[in-house]
Design a protein around this motif. Structure first.
Motif, mmCIF file in Angstrom:
data_model
loop_
_atom_site.group_PDB
_atom_site.id
_atom_site.type_symbol
_atom_site.label_atom_id
_atom_site.label_comp_id
_atom_site.label_asym_id
_atom_site.label_seq_id
_atom_site.Cartn_x
_atom_site.Cartn_y
_atom_site.Cartn_z
ATOM 1 N N PHE A 167 4.561 70.014 -30.861
ATOM 2 C CA PHE A 167 5.797 70.396 -30.187
ATOM 3 C C PHE A 167 6.320 69.222 -29.375
ATOM 4 N N HIS A 168 7.621 69.186 -29.198
ATOM 5 C CA HIS A 168 8.251 68.211 -28.307
ATOM 6 C C HIS A 168 9.076 68.989 -27.289
ATOM 7 N N THR A 169 8.834 68.732 -26.026
ATOM 8 C CA THR A 169 9.652 69.344 -24.978
ATOM 9 C C THR A 169 10.391 68.212 -24.272
ATOM 10 N N HIS A 170 11.539 68.529 -23.731
ATOM 11 C CA HIS A 170 12.389 67.500 -23.141
ATOM 12 C C HIS A 170 12.596 67.677 -21.643
ATOM 13 N N SER A 171 11.946 68.673 -21.068
ATOM 14 C CA SER A 171 12.072 68.914 -19.630
ATOM 15 C C SER A 171 10.889 69.752 -19.169
ATOM 16 N N SER A 172 10.716 69.818 -17.858
ATOM 17 C CA SER A 172 9.668 70.679 -17.299
ATOM 18 C C SER A 172 9.924 72.136 -17.667
ATOM 19 N N ASP A 173 11.189 72.541 -17.641
ATOM 20 C CA ASP A 173 11.524 73.928 -17.996
ATOM 21 C C ASP A 173 11.114 74.255 -19.427
ATOM 22 N N GLU A 174 11.335 73.323 -20.367
ATOM 23 C CA GLU A 174 10.925 73.554 -21.752
ATOM 24 C C GLU A 174 9.404 73.593 -21.879
ATOM 25 N N THR A 175 8.720 72.772 -21.088
ATOM 26 C CA THR A 175 7.252 72.769 -21.125
ATOM 27 C C THR A 175 6.712 74.084 -20.582
ATOM 28 N N ILE A 176 7.320 74.588 -19.522
ATOM 29 C CA ILE A 176 6.927 75.896 -18.983
ATOM 30 C C ILE A 176 7.205 76.986 -20.019
ATOM 31 N N LEU A 177 8.331 76.909 -20.698
ATOM 32 C CA LEU A 177 8.670 77.894 -21.729
ATOM 33 C C LEU A 177 7.630 77.885 -22.858
ATOM 34 N N LEU A 178 7.198 76.694 -23.280
ATOM 35 C CA LEU A 178 6.151 76.624 -24.291
ATOM 36 C C LEU A 178 4.874 77.262 -23.761
ATOM 37 N N GLY A 179 4.551 77.005 -22.499
ATOM 38 C CA GLY A 179 3.390 77.645 -21.873
ATOM 39 C C GLY A 179 3.505 79.161 -21.900
ATOM 40 N N GLU A 180 4.708 79.669 -21.659
ATOM 41 C CA GLU A 180 4.916 81.124 -21.708
ATOM 42 C C GLU A 180 4.652 81.667 -23.104
ATOM 43 N N LYS A 181 5.102 80.946 -24.112
ATOM 44 C CA LYS A 181 4.905 81.404 -25.484
ATOM 45 C C LYS A 181 3.428 81.368 -25.860
ATOM 46 N N ILE A 227 -1.477 66.531 -24.376
ATOM 47 C CA ILE A 227 -0.114 66.330 -23.895
ATOM 48 C C ILE A 227 0.107 64.839 -23.645
ATOM 49 N N LYS A 228 1.192 64.318 -24.228
ATOM 50 C CA LYS A 228 1.527 62.908 -24.044
ATOM 51 C C LYS A 228 2.983 62.792 -23.603
ATOM 52 N N PRO A 229 3.229 62.034 -22.534
ATOM 53 C CA PRO A 229 4.622 61.765 -22.168
ATOM 54 C C PRO A 229 5.285 60.921 -23.258
ATOM 55 N N THR A 230 6.574 61.135 -23.461
ATOM 56 C CA THR A 230 7.323 60.350 -24.439
ATOM 57 C C THR A 230 8.270 59.402 -23.719
ATOM 58 N N GLU A 231 8.758 58.416 -24.442
ATOM 59 C CA GLU A 231 9.639 57.399 -23.837
ATOM 60 C C GLU A 231 10.925 57.988 -23.282
ATOM 61 N N ASP A 232 11.363 59.113 -23.847
ATOM 62 C CA ASP A 232 12.616 59.723 -23.377
ATOM 63 C C ASP A 232 12.413 60.668 -22.191
ATOM 64 N N GLY A 233 11.195 60.671 -21.619
ATOM 65 C CA GLY A 233 10.932 61.514 -20.459
ATOM 66 C C GLY A 233 10.424 62.902 -20.810
ATOM 67 N N GLY A 234 10.280 63.169 -22.097
ATOM 68 C CA GLY A 234 9.773 64.459 -22.537
ATOM 69 C C GLY A 234 8.261 64.428 -22.721
ATOM 70 N N ARG A 235 7.790 65.384 -23.501
ATOM 71 C CA ARG A 235 6.361 65.483 -23.768
ATOM 72 C C ARG A 235 6.134 65.826 -25.229
ATOM 73 N N GLU A 236 5.077 65.252 -25.791
ATOM 74 C CA GLU A 236 4.599 65.627 -27.108
ATOM 75 C C GLU A 236 3.333 66.443 -26.876
ATOM 76 N N ILE A 237 3.305 67.646 -27.411
ATOM 77 C CA ILE A 237 2.189 68.570 -27.166
ATOM 78 C C ILE A 237 1.585 68.972 -28.508
ATOM 79 N N LYS A 238 0.339 68.592 -28.689
ATOM 80 C CA LYS A 238 -0.377 68.865 -29.930
ATOM 81 C C LYS A 238 -1.416 69.951 -29.657
#
Length: 150
Positions: free
Chosen positions: A3-17, A123-134
């Motif tokens: 997964f790729h998330t682009h903000s803390s809110d998206e990362t929290i949403l993935l956590g919810e799922k 979880i890895k931070p990405t260059e665009d400030g997002g996260r890559e989550i495997k």
């Protein structure tokens, strides 16, 4: 799953799922650099479990226990431990083999003590400030970040 998330809110949403699909006894072995988003995704997991407490990193207390949701949440941060023996000496067997959900940050430090059935979350931070989550070793269902949990 990747997964790729682009903000803390998206990362929290993935956590919810993820949290919506967790079952008693599930263990999430999280790895990632400092500030990668391990606690951020845990906030979403807690929210999905119905936990209303403020979720913070348990770096100094090592284990935070949250009740009041559909399952207890045991949030562990083993960053300050010297290794697997220190982890074993914490007395976490009741949590690892109990009816709650365990989230273990910095799990790579205590890998030999974590049950093989654990779900791996890298979880890895990405260059665009997002996260890559495997996510690996996931047998609880399918997660569609753009849609509903299936």
């Amino acid at each position: 799953m990747l997964f790729h998330t682009h903000s803390s809110d998206e990362t929290i949403l993935l956590g919810e799922k993820i949290g919506a699909l967790l079952k008693p006894g599930d263990i999430l072995a999280m790895s990632g650099t400092l500030a990668a988003g391990k606690t951020t995704i845990t906030k979403g997991i807690a929210k999905a479990l119905g936990i209303t407490d403020n979720i913070t990193s348990p770096t100094f207390c090592l284990v935070s226990e949250y009740n009041g949701g559909r399952l207890p949440l045991y949030h562990m941060d083993v960053y300050r431990l010297d290794g697997a023996e220190d982890f074993a000496n914490l007395g976490v067997d009741d949590m690892l083999y109990g009816n709650g959900v365990c989230v273990i940050e910095w799990s790579e430090k205590v890998k030999t003590e974590i049950p093989k059935r654990a779900i791996s979350v890298e979880i890895k931070p990405t260059e665009d400030g997002g996260r890559e989550i495997k996510i690996e070793n996931w047998n609880n269902g399918k997660i569609d970040l753009n849609g509903e949990v299936k």
